[in-house]
Design a protein around this motif. Structure first.
Motif, PDB file in Angstrom:
ATOM      1  N   LYS A   1      34.349  58.647  30.441  1.00  0.00           N
ATOM      2  CA  LYS A   1      35.318  58.393  31.522  1.00  0.00           C
ATOM      3  C   LYS A   1      34.995  59.232  32.749  1.00  0.00           C
ATOM      4  O   LYS A   1      35.000  58.727  33.886  1.00  0.00           O
ATOM      5  CB  LYS A   1      36.734  58.717  31.028  1.00  0.00           C
TER       6      LYS A   1
ATOM      7  N   ALA B   1      33.958  60.293  24.250  1.00  0.00           N
ATOM      8  CA  ALA B   1      34.723  59.279  24.971  1.00  0.00           C
ATOM      9  C   ALA B   1      35.198  59.769  26.332  1.00  0.00           C
ATOM     10  O   ALA B   1      35.117  59.062  27.344  1.00  0.00           O
ATOM     11  CB  ALA B   1      35.915  58.832  24.121  1.00  0.00           C
ATOM     12  N   HIS B   2      35.684  61.017  26.388  1.00  0.00           N
ATOM     13  CA  HIS B   2      36.170  61.546  27.654  1.00  0.00           C
ATOM     14  C   HIS B   2      35.029  61.873  28.608  1.00  0.00           C
ATOM     15  O   HIS B   2      35.196  61.832  29.833  1.00  0.00           O
ATOM     16  CB  HIS B   2      37.043  62.786  27.415  1.00  0.00           C
TER      17      HIS B   2
ATOM     18  N   ARG C   1      39.207  50.816  37.160  1.00  0.00           N
ATOM     19  CA  ARG C   1      38.777  51.695  36.070  1.00  0.00           C
ATOM     20  C   ARG C   1      38.619  50.914  34.768  1.00  0.00           C
ATOM     21  O   ARG C   1      37.739  51.210  33.965  1.00  0.00           O
ATOM     22  CB  ARG C   1      39.800  52.829  35.900  1.00  0.00           C
ATOM     23  N   LYS C   2      39.444  49.902  34.589  1.00  0.00           N
ATOM     24  CA  LYS C   2      39.323  49.073  33.387  1.00  0.00           C
ATOM     25  C   LYS C   2      37.985  48.340  33.366  1.00  0.00           C
ATOM     26  O   LYS C   2      37.316  48.269  32.324  1.00  0.00           O
ATOM     27  CB  LYS C   2      40.482  48.078  33.342  1.00  0.00           C
TER      28      LYS C   2
ATOM     29  N   TYR D   1      31.769  57.691  34.689  1.00  0.00           N
ATOM     30  CA  TYR D   1      31.891  56.516  35.560  1.00  0.00           C
ATOM     31  C   TYR D   1      32.912  56.714  36.684  1.00  0.00           C
ATOM     32  O   TYR D   1      32.799  56.124  37.745  1.00  0.00           O
ATOM     33  CB  TYR D   1      32.146  55.227  34.772  1.00  0.00           C
TER      34      TYR D   1
ATOM     35  N   HIS E   1      35.210  50.717  32.589  1.00  0.00           N
ATOM     36  CA  HIS E   1      35.208  51.027  31.161  1.00  0.00           C
ATOM     37  C   HIS E   1      34.482  49.930  30.374  1.00  0.00           C
ATOM     38  O   HIS E   1      33.678  50.219  29.475  1.00  0.00           O
ATOM     39  CB  HIS E   1      36.648  51.179  30.673  1.00  0.00           C
ATOM     40  N   GLU E   2      34.771  48.690  30.716  1.00  0.00           N
ATOM     41  CA  GLU E   2      34.129  47.569  30.016  1.00  0.00           C
ATOM     42  C   GLU E   2      32.624  47.535  30.267  1.00  0.00           C
ATOM     43  O   GLU E   2      31.849  47.174  29.374  1.00  0.00           O
ATOM     44  CB  GLU E   2      34.760  46.255  30.477  1.00  0.00           C
TER      45      GLU E   2
ATOM     46  N   TYR F   1      31.183  51.809  28.946  1.00  0.00           N
ATOM     47  CA  TYR F   1      31.627  52.627  27.816  1.00  0.00           C
ATOM     48  C   TYR F   1      30.647  52.574  26.647  1.00  0.00           C
ATOM     49  O   TYR F   1      30.173  53.619  26.162  1.00  0.00           O
ATOM     50  CB  TYR F   1      33.023  52.186  27.370  1.00  0.00           C
TER      51      TYR F   1
END
Length: 378
Positions: free
Chosen positions: A46, A42-43, A24-25, A49, A28-29, A32
């Motif tokens: 998340k 922002a949510h 997940r990290k 993805y 995010h990269e 995002y």
């Protein structure tokens, strides 16, 4: 909704070209900043993805091609909406700081059930000009210490349950009729329409609509019955503090290969829906539901273990010890024996509840529609 779907498709396309598992990290990269530039909160990013990753993983696990999203659906995190159950109002926070207020059309009884629950996510779906919202709730329940055992035998035409005390005595015996015959009627109508328009039913809009209505009716009947019977059984189990025994029918369709008539019934039999509703209604009340192997539960004598002989009218008799009982009730006794730690059930008073000569084998003594009259809205 289209913007959300297209964003998910964008992430799916990127992930499909990569032959590696991403955390997940890492997701995010990768996505995002790009998705934030499109105006998503922002949510929202998340959810996009994470959902896209689940779609790709599922498609690859099933050996499918790259997924192409067509339906307009969106998952919304709890930080991106406000739900007022008192007034049945839902406020959605959209991209670019827009908000929209929706009036929920759910009945008040249904809303009251979840008033003290925690909502954590919802799914919005746009279909045929209508907007549907599914709200996900959760709550912490305390496990109930079982004092009795409820065994459930599920058949095409009926569902039989028996509540046993821990020393093997029958505390309650109940039978419910299933609506499989109604479902078969709609299936017959579908087949008649298809035979009448054997070459053109796929291309005529009115014919497809008629077939679709019968199919929708089949789904509604099965889900309606499953919810009602699940709620009723869970209430009864809670009353007796029962642990619920279900048959493990996971491989039933693969192992059951019989005649055409049987296979048609099996294809329409919604046993998984019934068991699913029983399990989640039981879990909601802090009850435990377990599955056991149903092998030979309707063919072995619960008294001596010998093979039973069918004497007609759904009654079975043991040639060794003389035991006689109803086929479905015998199955509940054997299901209880498979779970119980007691080596013997003792002198169970198993009443003979088989149809009388001349009656249909699918009927039962008592009120045949009992399961359809007493229920709570789910």
């Amino acid at each position: 909704m289209r913007l959300y779907r297209d964003a998910v498709q964008l992430v799916v396309n990127e992930l499909w070209s990569l032959n590696e598992k991403l955390s997940r990290k890492k997701l995010h990269e990768m996505f995002y900043e790009e998705l934030r530039k499109l105006g998503f909160r922002a949510h929202h990013v998340k959810e996009i993805y994470v959902y896209a990753k689940s779609v790709v993983v599922s498609a690859r696990a099933n050996g499918g091609k790259k997924p192409v999203l067509r339906k307009l659906t969106a998952r919304v995190d709890k930080y991106d909406y406000r739900l007022n159950l008192e007034n049945r109002v839902l406020v959605l926070k959209l991209h670019s700081n827009y908000e929209v207020e929706l009036k929920l059309l759910a009945p008040r009884e249904r809303v009251e059930k979840f008033r003290n629950w925690n909502n954590y996510e919802l799914v919005v779906k746009y279909e045929n000009g209508e907007l549907w919202v599914s709200v996900y709730f959760k709550k912490t329940v305390e496990s109930v210490k079982p004092r009795t055992i409820m065994a459930i035998d599920l058949n095409f035409d009926n569902l039989t349950l028996a509540v046993f005390t821990l020393n093997g005595r029958v505390a309650r015996l109940k039978r419910f009729k299933t609506p499989l015959r109604k479902i078969l009627t709609h299936r017959i109508w579908i087949e008649r329409i298809q035979r009448r328009y054997s070459r053109s039913w796929r291309f005529i809009k009115g014919v497809r609509r008629a077939i679709g209505k019968h199919g929708e009716r089949v789904r509604n009947i099965s889900w309606d019955y499953s919810h009602k019977i699940g709620d009723l059984i869970a209430d009864l189990a809670f009353k007796y503090n029962s642990i619920i025994i279900l048959e493990d029918l996971e491989k039933l369709r693969e192992n059951a290969k019989r005649g055409r008539r049987f296979n048609k019934k099996l294809a329409l039999w919604f046993y998984r829906r019934i068991q699913f509703c029983i399990e989640y209604e039981a879990k909601e009340r802090g009850l435990r539901a377990v599955k056991v192997n149903p092998k030979e539960t309707s063919t072995r004598c619960p008294r001596c273990g010998s093979r039973l002989v069918d004497t007609g009218y759904r009654t079975l008799r043991c040639s060794k010890c003389g035991f006689t009982g109803d086929r479905d009730v015998v199955a509940t006794v054997n299901l209880y024996r498979k779970l119980s730690l007691h080596p013997r059930c003792g002198g169970l008073g198993v009443p003979l509840n088989a149809p009388k000569p001349g009656e249909s084998t699918s009927e039962m003594q008592g009120n045949k529609d009992e399961a359809m009259k007493t229920y709570q809205t789910i």
